[in-house]
Structures are given as structure tokens and as C-alpha cells.
Enzyme design. Sequence first.
Site, PDB file in Angstrom:
ATOM      1  N   ARG A  15      32.518  44.164  29.196  1.00  0.00           N
ATOM      2  CA  ARG A  15      32.344  42.697  29.310  1.00  0.00           C
ATOM      3  C   ARG A  15      31.929  42.264  30.722  1.00  0.00           C
ATOM      4  NH1 ARG A  15      37.755  40.278  27.393  1.00  0.00           N
ATOM      5  NH2 ARG A  15      38.549  42.154  28.382  1.00  0.00           N
ATOM      6  N   LYS A 114      28.401  27.983  13.925  1.00  0.00           N
ATOM      7  CA  LYS A 114      28.420  29.393  13.545  1.00  0.00           C
ATOM      8  C   LYS A 114      27.032  29.844  13.153  1.00  0.00           C
ATOM      9  CE  LYS A 114      32.849  30.363  13.584  1.00  0.00           C
ATOM     10  NZ  LYS A 114      34.031  29.901  12.880  1.00  0.00           N
ATOM     11  N   SER A 434      47.619  26.543  20.676  1.00  0.00           N
ATOM     12  CA  SER A 434      47.721  27.280  21.928  1.00  0.00           C
ATOM     13  C   SER A 434      47.662  26.338  23.118  1.00  0.00           C
ATOM     14  CB  SER A 434      46.599  28.314  22.029  1.00  0.00           C
ATOM     15  OG  SER A 434      45.356  27.692  21.891  1.00  0.00           O
ATOM     16  N   HIS A 696      35.970  22.918  24.142  1.00  0.00           N
ATOM     17  CA  HIS A 696      35.169  24.062  24.587  1.00  0.00           C
ATOM     18  C   HIS A 696      34.525  23.805  25.930  1.00  0.00           C
ATOM     19  CE1 HIS A 696      35.622  24.314  20.248  1.00  0.00           C
ATOM     20  NE2 HIS A 696      35.791  25.592  20.501  1.00  0.00           N
TER      21      HIS A 696
END
Length: 758
Positions: A15, A114, A434, A696
Site C-alpha cells: 500500500r 460503486k 464507528s 468521506h
Amino acid sequence: MQTSVIGFPRVGTLRELKFASEKYFKKEITAEELLQTGKELRKTHWNTQKNAGIDYISCNDFSYYDMMLDTAVLFNIIPERYKELNLPELDTYFAMARGYQGDSGDVKALAMKKWFNTNYHYIVPEVEDDTDIKLTGDKLCKEYAEAKSLGIETKPVVIGAYTLLKLCRYTGTKTFRDYAAAVIAAYQDLLRKCEENRIAWIQFDEPALVQDMDGEDIALFHQIYDAVLSVKNESSILLQTYFGDVRDIYPELIQMPFAGIGLDFTEGKETYNLIEKYGFPQDKLLFAGLVNGKNIWKNHYEKTLQVLSALQVKGIRTVLSTSCSLLHVPYTLKHENRLGIEYLSYFAFAEEKLTELEELRKLAEHGNYHSEKTYRDNEKLFAAERNCFNEDVHKRLSLITESDYVRLPKRSERQQLQKKALGLPKFPTTTIGSFPQTKDVKANRSAFRRGEITQDEYVAFNRKKIAECVRWQEETGLDVLVHGEYERNDMVEYFGESLGGFLFTEKAWVQSYGTRCVKPPIIWGDVYREKPITVEWSVYAQSQTKKPMKGMLTGPVTILNWSFPREDISIKESISQIALAIRDEVLDLEKNGIRIIQIDEAALREKLPLRKSDWRKEYLDFAIPAFRLTHSGVKPETQIHTHMCYSEFTDIIPAIDDMDADVITFEASRSDLQILDSLREHHFETEVGPGVYDIHSPRVPSVEEIVAALHTMLTKIDRDKLWVNPDCGLKTRGTAETEASLKNLVEAARLVRASQTD
Ligand code: GLN
Ligand code: ZN
């Protein structure tokens, strides 16, 4: 026979691109340093493919964020608000991808969706009425030249004109039809550029062809490519499709003067039949997508070789290819040290798929391949019995009856009972689960994994975080609290780890969007719950507050969709197995005093078949009941939430209502709340929390902005059904921006409550 790769992953085996980009965003490295990382990665990826013997290697499959965004920028599809920031090119690009808030201004990011039926998200280009679509970028030719200078001949790939026109969002009064001419001219220019650069092959990716196409679509495709192909050009064009078959346009497609056509033989159920029925012209190359670019199981050589030989018998000039870009699988098995060979021998990641291409090529050329070692090894693997069967799971499945799919009493009655039992205010505020995964949280988890701290130390730390998080939520005035999900790095991996039947990799990262990568587990065998998963955390969190604590689970459809699925049993069977395991957890949470349980189905929409005619039978008819199976056993007062993100679900609203959850929260802010009309239209019964701000992006929404969003929502949603929450989980965000955003959210809800008279 030659081989081709549609596209290669780009973030790096470890990554590298993700980490460099994140450093750049934090201004820890310069643009030059980031660009240098990109350059090194491209070089490595090209060489890996070259050394593996691949003939058609792609360039311009590399991206600093997303290939749709790259294509938009290539053709000057940059909304004014980003241009007005007057940032350097690279920063304008990132502003479109991530939003921008700083000295030069304050703009939101473009919408993300998506990518067809994958878990990859692309940036949706926005076309305004005065957008001047034309070729302005040079990334494609630059990358070609860069590879060339390394001695590697590549085929540049770019999203094709049809798919681009179809996927853009048109914000003004014009539609894609108004832009066809400009787009055609832009692609013609691109072809001319390719010719100037003496590029031999260019690949146009047209995955939109595997969706339902009507007469108008086919006419549009013709209009585009008749014009684009009319440019006299030495560069050969590969029209590449993937994620399904092109049944609606196949007969036309093969008549058009493409030099090569790429078809998907793994997801394209009809691909082979189409070739049988209509033939394939001798003057073209067929790029046969036979090595699955989406799953990690080894290719079954015998099956593939049979198809190749059948194509050969038909006299079709075939190039052996991946079925789609390898972007959707991890890089390499090389870094997997924990899994034994008894498992690893079944898998092929991107690099191993290159080997498969090469081995298959040799076998296909060999004629009598049955005695070749590579063939025999593969044959042996598929003939062997895999240890994946669990008797109890099958027994339990056989005992399920219709009533297990029905929750009683009906939702409207439950809603009354829950209102009384939970005593929430109007427009209850909540979050999706979260909280920021700060450095210390990650460090604690990895120290535990590495055995550097004890279980007790690990738990104590998380409890401290939970207690702080709960206190902060109380002080801020949120109504339904969450524990923060500090124990999980990923909503699927975490559950998979406590479920029998799953396997985990160490470094098998797959890009999800931009700098975000996921490490999907592998479903190896029959799935069952080994032990309670979240109960301990939720119960502890509930002990810290009188307000309702929301239990937080991942649903069966999402667990399946974000894992690499088995290829030896049906998706339907896998989902049912997982649903039973989650049901066990739901009932345990309830038994332990948790009154609200959220079962996330973030990925429900994503595996919807690309063709509408397949929606019900091949998906919704078992995915929706599987969700009901997880919660049908709870008491009427227990409130079941679900959450979904991204992607359009306006077209499956009745199916979502049919999940029979009590509340749903979903992503909405990036798509301008379009979904609200459809909710109204379909008399949506589930209570709803359309996200009031985009998580985001690091941008902090103002109170006014949230109030405005809520007022818009109230024009479409009954006021006793509206919830107030962000778009999605907050784990990727920083603490400061999260706290500021949620304070504004709570304040906005308060103002809207105050403005309502009973
Ligand atoms: N509960 C999860 C979280 O908050 C949901 C994440 C998602 O929808 N992708 O992180
Ligand atoms: Zn989400």
C-alpha cells in the site's frame, strides 16, 4: 496465443501509494515525492507483468485516486467550483475526490458510487451546462511514453465514451445526448494523439455494455463509435467489456470495425452462447476473459483449456485475458506467511494470475497438454477433497421454515411499542457506529495481535476508549449512542474472525476507494458462529450510560459481498449460513439488555445483478429474506436498525422496506437527497435517517447547512419517522473534525425540533 491483462492494481503490494498520498494530504511530503512514488510503482507493476510474459500490458490503469476521475480530468470535466479554487493541478484533482476546506475556499467532494457490481468506488464526474468537454489532459500519453522509456510496450486504457456518458451526472438542463458530439470529438482527438505517439493498441473500457441496453442505448453506442472509428488511424482499438455478457449489443458489436473485442467468460453467462450463435469475425482478435479478475480461487485449467480449444476450432484468433481488471484482487501470495500451503495452494492473487495466464498459454499451445506438470498439478488440486464441510450447519439449515423469515407483530405496531419503550425525542440523533480510529486505537489492536500486550490490557484500553466515547456522546447530546467500534479494523473482517469457515490474509489488500483499502476475508468452508462476538463490548458500553446503546453488527449480505466467496456452493446457500450465525449474535445482544441493534448492510445494493431481469431471482429473493432471518427472533420492543451506504438504491426501495427493519440510515448527502422522492413515492414504512453530511471528506458541515438538509427531508419524510445522523461510520475521520461536525448535527436537530409545533 498471446495474453492480456485488463488492468493491474495500483496501490502497491504494501500500500505504498496509500501511505504516500496520506502523507501528502497531511503536507508531510511534497507533490514531487508523491509523484515519484507513483512512478516507481508503475515501473514495478509493468516489470512484474513483463517478466511474467504478458503480451498486452496496460498503462494509464494507474491512478492517484480513481480512473473515472482521471478520465473526467483528461476531458476537462471539472466543475467550476473546483477550478475557482485556483489550486495546482494535482490539488484540484484531489479537491474533486476529497473535497477541500482551506485558504482557497470550501467545497464538497464529488459523489462516489460503486463501480458496477464491485466494492470499488468511483468518483462520479459532474457535467454542468457550460462544461466544455474536450481533450485537455496528457496523462495517458505520458504514461505510455514512461513505459516505453523503460523498454515496455503498453496499451493505454481509458474509460470508453459510452460508459463515460452513461456514468456522468448532469447537473444542469442538458443530458448525455447533448454532450455526445463533444465527447465524440474528444475521443477522436485522443485517437489522433495515440497515433502521433505511435501507440499500437488502445483499450476502451466499456463495462456499461453488460447492463441492459435498449434500442436508444444501442443507437448511442453506434453514434459514438461509428464516429470515433471513422478517424483514419493506425492505432488498433480494443473494445473491452467486463462484469457480464453483452447480449443486447453483441450482434452489432462484432460488425463494427474494432480490431479487438474483450469479452468476459466468467461473469458473462451468455458470452459463449453468443459466440456460438452469432460467430466471431476472423479479422478481429477475441480477448477472452477466462482468468477471473474478481475472485482469488485458482483457475480450473481443464475448463479454461476446453473453452480455448473450442474457440480455436471455430478459427477465432484468441488472446487469453483476465475477466476484468486485477484491481479487484490482492497483489501477491508472497506476503502470506500465516496460512499453510494446504490453503494457499488453492489461491491465485494478481501476480499468481499472471502465472496462470502464462501457464495456460503454454498449455493451450501445447496441443497435448494432459501430461504437462502444470496441468497435472492443477487437475490434482481440483480433484482433491477440500476440508470445508460442517454437518451441524447443514442440519440447521434444513430445519428453517417460512415463519423464521417473519418478524411479528407488524412494523407499524412495533413502532408504537418502541416509541414508548425507548422514550426518544423527535428527530433522534445517532451515528452509524464507528468513531475515529486514532493512532492509539490501531496501536493497541496491533500490539495485541503481535502478542505484545495481554488480553486484559487490550480489553482495558478499549474499555477506556469506549467509556470516553460514550461520555463524549452524552455530553454532546446525542440520543442513541454507539460504542465506537474500537475493537474492529474492518466491519467484515472482524466478524469473519469469530465465525467458523473464514480464512484471513495478512497483506491481501484491495483498493476500495482512493486511499482506502480493505482486506476481504476468504470464505473457505461452511459458516457458523463460534462464540459471541460483540456482546461483551456492547454490554460494557451500555453499562456506561442510561441512554440506549446501539449494538452493532454486520449483516449476512455484506459479510458475503465483502468477502471472497466460495465457488463450490451457491451464493444463496452461503448467505443463509451467515444469516444464522448473525441471528445467534442478535439474540445474544438482546438477551444481554441491548435494546437497539443495528445490522449493517452497507453492501446490499452492490451485488445486485447488473441486469434488471436477474434482480429478483438471482439476488433479492434470497438476500432480503436472509436479512429478515437475522432479526425475526427479537421482541417487538427491540428496535432493529440497518445501514447502507453509497450507490443508488432508489430502484430497490420496496425490497429495502421488505427487510422489515425498524430504522434505516443511509448515505444521502453526496447525492443531493434525490432518494427522498422515491421514498415518498413508495410509501416507505421504515423510519429513516438519510445522512445529513458527508463523512468521506474532512469538511465540517455548518449548523445552517444541516438544518437546511433536515428541512428538505421534512418535505418528503413524515416527521415522526426522521432520524438525524451522518452518512456513514466515522472511523476514517480525525477527532477534531468529527467532534465539530457532530456538535453541529446535534445543534441542528435541536433547532429543527424547536421550529416544529405539535
Ligand atoms: N457501522 C459501520 C461503521 O460505522 C458501518 C460502516 C459502513 O457502512 N461502511 O463503521
Ligand atoms: Zn456506510
